[in-house]
Design an enzyme around this catalytic site. Structure first.
Site, PDB file in Angstrom:
ATOM      1  N   ALA A   1       0.147  86.915  -2.625  1.00  0.00           N
ATOM      2  CA  ALA A   1       0.184  87.284  -1.208  1.00  0.00           C
ATOM      3  C   ALA A   1       0.427  88.783  -1.053  1.00  0.00           C
ATOM      4  CB  ALA A   1       1.284  86.492  -0.499  1.00  0.00           C
ATOM      5  N   TYR A   2       1.377  89.312  -1.812  1.00  0.00           N
ATOM      6  CA  TYR A   2       1.688  90.737  -1.748  1.00  0.00           C
ATOM      7  C   TYR A   2       0.492  91.563  -2.211  1.00  0.00           C
ATOM      8  CZ  TYR A   2       4.398  95.049  -2.575  1.00  0.00           C
ATOM      9  OH  TYR A   2       4.871  96.335  -2.559  1.00  0.00           O
TER      10      TYR A   2
END
Length: 286
Positions: free
Chosen positions: A157-158
């Site tokens: 996600a990051y």
């Protein structure tokens, strides 16, 4: 704010990289608007900056709050342009991509990517997209990460959010040629901040009993070590100040410790070879 001071906005300025950037700009004689989410942090920043800055309360996921802050900042500028916007606010929540809760992934994307989009759109008029404002056109500096170029396991996600900011920044920079606002990326490697430690604390041990439990634990330990052994935040802050004020800024800066190993080798070795090195280090190989 004095008439001869350049004014900058730094988001996510309560701690870490954002606070270091704000402190650096104030030390160089500039005026800083610093975004925070808590009143206590605002009071601490106001006390520290004195006449050379002020805290503004907003969360980058809250469009109404951002617009209210833009009104406050616009009034304070009294018709002049904002010299720079530093999009720094962000969070990190590690987890296996296939089973990490979707709301966590959405939260990371909403803050780390959509927060940048919101701030660029709302503050662009203050930077000079509004031709009625006087003074030099401002610059946008987007803080990404080595992760915007290299996908480590359990940080999908990051990585996705930072990769999105990289692409968004390139497109936006070319669009804004029309109005003279520059867009610059600063993508640090490991920095001495608690961002991954905070993220791991939120995740706790909820993946312990999955097949990814042990590799994720090893990665968490590695990330925590990087939080302690990375670059000092002042290195990033100094580069951001350069990007905002130098006459000929680069389009991208990459402050990375041990650059040969952490940047060049990962970029130029065959991807399958990098896969095996990462897999071996994290016990991901069958």
């Amino acid at each position: 704010m004095r008439a001869d001071q350049m004014a900058f906005l730094v988001t996510g300025a309560s701690t870490g990289i954002g606070r270091a950037i704000a402190d650096r700009l104030v030390a160089q004689g500039h005026y800083v608007f610093a975004s925070v989410r808590k009143q206590a942090d605002a009071e601490a920043l106001n006390a520290a900056f004195g006449a050379n800055g002020q805290a503004v309360l907003f969360d980058v996921s809250d469009l109404d709050a951002i617009e209210a802050a833009a009104q406050t900042i616009g009034d304070a500028l009294a018709g002049r342009t904002l010299a720079g916007l530093v999009n720094n606010a962000g969070i990190a929540l590690p987890g296996p991509a296939l089973i990490q809760p979707l709301d966590e992934i959405e939260q990371v994307m909403n803050i780390n990517f959509m927060g940048v989009v919101r701030c660029c759109r709302v503050f662009a008029p203050l930077l000079g997209a509004d031709p009625s404002r006087t003074g030099p056109k401002g610059r946008i500096v987007n803080i990404t990460s080595v992760s915007g170029k290299f996908g480590y396991p359990f940080t999908a996600a990051y990585v996705a959010a930072k990769h999105a900011v990289e692409g968004f920044s390139d497109s936006l920079r070319r669009e804004l040629l029309l109005v003279g606002i520059d867009v610059i990326v600063v993508g640090p490697g490991a920095v001495k901040t608690p961002i991954w430690e905070k993220g791991a604390a939120v995740g706790g041990n909820k993946y312990r009993d999955t097949i990814w439990g042990k590799p994720l634990e090893r990665l968490t330990q590695s990330l925590a070590a990087m939080d302690q052994e990375g670059l000092d935040v002042s290195v990033v802050a100094n580069l951001v100040e350069e990007a905002l004020t130098t006459s000929k800024p680069k389009t991208r800066y990459a402050p990375v410790p041990n650059k040969l190993v952490n940047w060049w080798l990962a970029r130029f070795l065959p991807p399958r070879m990098v896969d095996r090195v990462v897999g071996k280090n994290l016990s991901l190989l069958p």
